[in-house]
Motif scaffolding. Structure first.
Motif, PDB file in Angstrom:
ATOM      1  N   GLN A  61      56.018  86.222  94.476  1.00  0.00           N
ATOM      2  CA  GLN A  61      56.710  85.256  93.954  1.00  0.00           C
ATOM      3  C   GLN A  61      58.156  86.065  93.848  1.00  0.00           C
ATOM      4  O   GLN A  61      58.229  86.988  93.244  1.00  0.00           O
ATOM      5  CB  GLN A  61      56.079  85.197  92.596  1.00  0.00           C
ATOM      6  CG  GLN A  61      56.893  83.948  91.627  1.00  0.00           C
ATOM      7  CD  GLN A  61      55.854  83.550  90.599  1.00  0.00           C
ATOM      8  OE1 GLN A  61      55.925  84.453  89.383  1.00  0.00           O
ATOM      9  NE2 GLN A  61      55.014  82.716  90.479  1.00  0.00           N
ATOM     10  N   ILE A  62      58.921  85.038  94.084  1.00  0.00           N
ATOM     11  CA  ILE A  62      60.402  85.408  94.130  1.00  0.00           C
ATOM     12  C   ILE A  62      61.249  84.504  93.082  1.00  0.00           C
ATOM     13  O   ILE A  62      61.143  83.457  93.120  1.00  0.00           O
ATOM     14  CB  ILE A  62      61.045  85.423  95.480  1.00  0.00           C
ATOM     15  CG1 ILE A  62      60.503  85.946  96.696  1.00  0.00           C
ATOM     16  CG2 ILE A  62      62.767  85.267  95.448  1.00  0.00           C
ATOM     17  CD1 ILE A  62      60.534  85.343  97.989  1.00  0.00           C
ATOM     18  N   THR A  63      61.706  85.365  92.058  1.00  0.00           N
ATOM     19  CA  THR A  63      62.514  84.476  91.198  1.00  0.00           C
ATOM     20  C   THR A  63      64.010  84.902  91.552  1.00  0.00           C
ATOM     21  O   THR A  63      64.472  85.612  91.624  1.00  0.00           O
ATOM     22  CB  THR A  63      62.333  85.166  89.551  1.00  0.00           C
ATOM     23  OG1 THR A  63      61.067  85.132  89.355  1.00  0.00           O
ATOM     24  CG2 THR A  63      63.431  84.509  88.796  1.00  0.00           C
ATOM     25  N   MET A  64      64.613  83.576  91.961  1.00  0.00           N
ATOM     26  CA  MET A  64      65.997  83.414  92.507  1.00  0.00           C
ATOM     27  C   MET A  64      66.849  83.653  91.248  1.00  0.00           C
ATOM     28  O   MET A  64      66.663  83.338  90.116  1.00  0.00           O
ATOM     29  CB  MET A  64      66.127  82.225  93.237  1.00  0.00           C
ATOM     30  CG  MET A  64      65.163  81.980  94.212  1.00  0.00           C
ATOM     31  SD  MET A  64      65.553  80.520  95.346  1.00  0.00           S
ATOM     32  CE  MET A  64      67.099  80.821  96.167  1.00  0.00           C
ATOM     33  N   ASN A  65      68.119  83.869  91.686  1.00  0.00           N
ATOM     34  CA  ASN A  65      69.121  84.268  90.784  1.00  0.00           C
ATOM     35  C   ASN A  65      69.517  82.758  90.434  1.00  0.00           C
ATOM     36  O   ASN A  65      69.389  81.844  90.894  1.00  0.00           O
ATOM     37  CB  ASN A  65      70.351  84.724  91.576  1.00  0.00           C
ATOM     38  CG  ASN A  65      71.646  84.935  90.620  1.00  0.00           C
ATOM     39  OD1 ASN A  65      72.443  84.117  90.302  1.00  0.00           O
ATOM     40  ND2 ASN A  65      71.890  86.311  90.197  1.00  0.00           N
ATOM     41  N   ASN A  66      69.963  82.647  88.939  1.00  0.00           N
ATOM     42  CA  ASN A  66      70.335  81.416  88.712  1.00  0.00           C
ATOM     43  C   ASN A  66      71.689  81.041  88.649  1.00  0.00           C
ATOM     44  O   ASN A  66      72.393  80.051  87.920  1.00  0.00           O
ATOM     45  CB  ASN A  66      70.231  81.298  87.017  1.00  0.00           C
ATOM     46  CG  ASN A  66      71.104  82.402  86.263  1.00  0.00           C
ATOM     47  OD1 ASN A  66      71.855  83.071  86.903  1.00  0.00           O
ATOM     48  ND2 ASN A  66      71.025  82.201  84.904  1.00  0.00           N
ATOM     49  N   ALA A  67      72.376  81.232  89.975  1.00  0.00           N
ATOM     50  CA  ALA A  67      73.645  80.792  89.950  1.00  0.00           C
ATOM     51  C   ALA A  67      73.650  79.451  90.580  1.00  0.00           C
ATOM     52  O   ALA A  67      72.506  78.777  90.996  1.00  0.00           O
ATOM     53  CB  ALA A  67      74.254  81.792  91.479  1.00  0.00           C
ATOM     54  N   THR A  68      74.682  78.746  90.307  1.00  0.00           N
ATOM     55  CA  THR A  68      74.943  77.417  90.714  1.00  0.00           C
ATOM     56  C   THR A  68      74.667  77.243  92.247  1.00  0.00           C
ATOM     57  O   THR A  68      75.258  77.540  93.100  1.00  0.00           O
ATOM     58  CB  THR A  68      76.115  76.783  90.325  1.00  0.00           C
ATOM     59  OG1 THR A  68      76.479  76.951  88.902  1.00  0.00           O
ATOM     60  CG2 THR A  68      76.409  75.336  90.537  1.00  0.00           C
ATOM     61  N   LEU A  69      73.828  75.898  92.392  1.00  0.00           N
ATOM     62  CA  LEU A  69      73.573  75.501  93.823  1.00  0.00           C
ATOM     63  C   LEU A  69      74.178  73.952  93.611  1.00  0.00           C
ATOM     64  O   LEU A  69      73.687  72.979  93.192  1.00  0.00           O
ATOM     65  CB  LEU A  69      72.294  75.517  94.380  1.00  0.00           C
ATOM     66  CG  LEU A  69      71.860  75.052  95.664  1.00  0.00           C
ATOM     67  CD1 LEU A  69      72.774  75.739  96.479  1.00  0.00           C
ATOM     68  CD2 LEU A  69      70.367  75.209  95.902  1.00  0.00           C
ATOM     69  N   ASN A  70      75.249  73.626  94.236  1.00  0.00           N
ATOM     70  CA  ASN A  70      75.717  72.303  94.330  1.00  0.00           C
ATOM     71  C   ASN A  70      74.668  71.268  95.111  1.00  0.00           C
ATOM     72  O   ASN A  70      73.729  71.671  95.616  1.00  0.00           O
ATOM     73  CB  ASN A  70      77.051  72.247  95.044  1.00  0.00           C
ATOM     74  CG  ASN A  70      78.308  72.945  94.430  1.00  0.00           C
ATOM     75  OD1 ASN A  70      78.277  73.371  93.331  1.00  0.00           O
ATOM     76  ND2 ASN A  70      79.233  73.614  95.301  1.00  0.00           N
ATOM     77  N   ALA A  71      74.958  70.059  94.452  1.00  0.00           N
ATOM     78  CA  ALA A  71      74.183  69.088  94.960  1.00  0.00           C
ATOM     79  C   ALA A  71      74.294  68.671  96.320  1.00  0.00           C
ATOM     80  O   ALA A  71      75.232  68.993  97.124  1.00  0.00           O
ATOM     81  CB  ALA A  71      74.677  67.564  94.321  1.00  0.00           C
ATOM     82  N   THR A  72      73.110  68.567  97.121  1.00  0.00           N
ATOM     83  CA  THR A  72      72.779  68.188  98.431  1.00  0.00           C
ATOM     84  C   THR A  72      73.437  69.393  99.081  1.00  0.00           C
ATOM     85  O   THR A  72      73.862  69.161 100.379  1.00  0.00           O
ATOM     86  CB  THR A  72      73.383  67.242  99.062  1.00  0.00           C
ATOM     87  OG1 THR A  72      74.952  66.952  98.906  1.00  0.00           O
ATOM     88  CG2 THR A  72      72.939  65.738  98.447  1.00  0.00           C
ATOM     89  N   THR A  73      73.074  70.693  98.849  1.00  0.00           N
ATOM     90  CA  THR A  73      73.860  72.024  99.422  1.00  0.00           C
ATOM     91  C   THR A  73      72.303  72.921  99.769  1.00  0.00           C
ATOM     92  O   THR A  73      71.629  72.889  98.936  1.00  0.00           O
ATOM     93  CB  THR A  73      74.540  72.722  98.595  1.00  0.00           C
ATOM     94  OG1 THR A  73      75.568  71.826  98.262  1.00  0.00           O
ATOM     95  CG2 THR A  73      75.129  73.727  99.299  1.00  0.00           C
ATOM     96  N   ASN A  74      72.472  73.530 100.805  1.00  0.00           N
ATOM     97  CA  ASN A  74      71.497  74.680 101.109  1.00  0.00           C
ATOM     98  C   ASN A  74      71.950  76.169 100.737  1.00  0.00           C
ATOM     99  O   ASN A  74      73.035  75.963 100.770  1.00  0.00           O
ATOM    100  CB  ASN A  74      71.010  74.606 102.585  1.00  0.00           C
ATOM    101  CG  ASN A  74      70.448  73.167 103.109  1.00  0.00           C
ATOM    102  OD1 ASN A  74      69.877  72.361 102.276  1.00  0.00           O
ATOM    103  ND2 ASN A  74      70.258  73.129 104.316  1.00  0.00           N
TER     104      ASN A  74
END
Length: 142
Positions: A61-74
């Motif tokens: 299980q990988i807990t990702m960083n909570n940095a912002t991911l913009n809409a419709t972005t990879n």
């Protein structure tokens, strides 16, 4: 001997490599089939959603960083994992850490011996800052 099992006319210690190999055309299970707790692990991204992680387990299980991911972005990041071989199949899914279901897609974009690349896509109409949790498993192929 308490730590042996029959394998025909002889007995084999269960610690011998290959002693628990199952072979045949079909393998069926009537209950759980998967990795033991010892084959699983957890890891957390430290600085951003694109920061690579290392976890040398067959599942985890990988807990990702909570940095912002913009809409419709990879965003893509590398999992370094010594259990992965070039013939293996890696599966991944969003397991948690999200306020709303159906806001992310994730997939494996490629792999080689010792690592794979995961991609997470924000499919919502808004920017999201969540510590997305991914589950992965390596299906080992020989």
């Amino acid at each position: 001997m308490g730590n042996t099992k029959p394998i025909g006319v002889a007995y084999s210690d269960q610690d011998i490599s290959g002693a628990d190999l199952i072979s045949g055309v079909d393998v069926y299970a009537t209950d759980k089939l998967g990795y033991t707790a010892a084959a699983q692990g957890t890891v957390t991204q430290l600085t951003s959603k694109s920061t690579g992680v290392t976890l040398n387990k067959s599942a985890g299980q990988i807990t990702m960083n909570n940095a912002t991911l913009n809409a419709t972005t990879n965003v893509a990041f590398t999992l370094t994992n010594s259990t992965i071989s070039a013939k293996d199949v890696i599966v991944v899914n969003v397991a948690g850490g999200v306020a709303s279901n159906e806001t992310y897609n994730c997939w494996v974009s490629g792999h080689t011996t010792g690592s794979c690349t995961f991609v997470l896509r924000n499919i919502s109409a808004g920017n999201l800052s969540e510590a997305v949790v991914l589950n992965f498993a390596v299906i080992h192929c020989v």
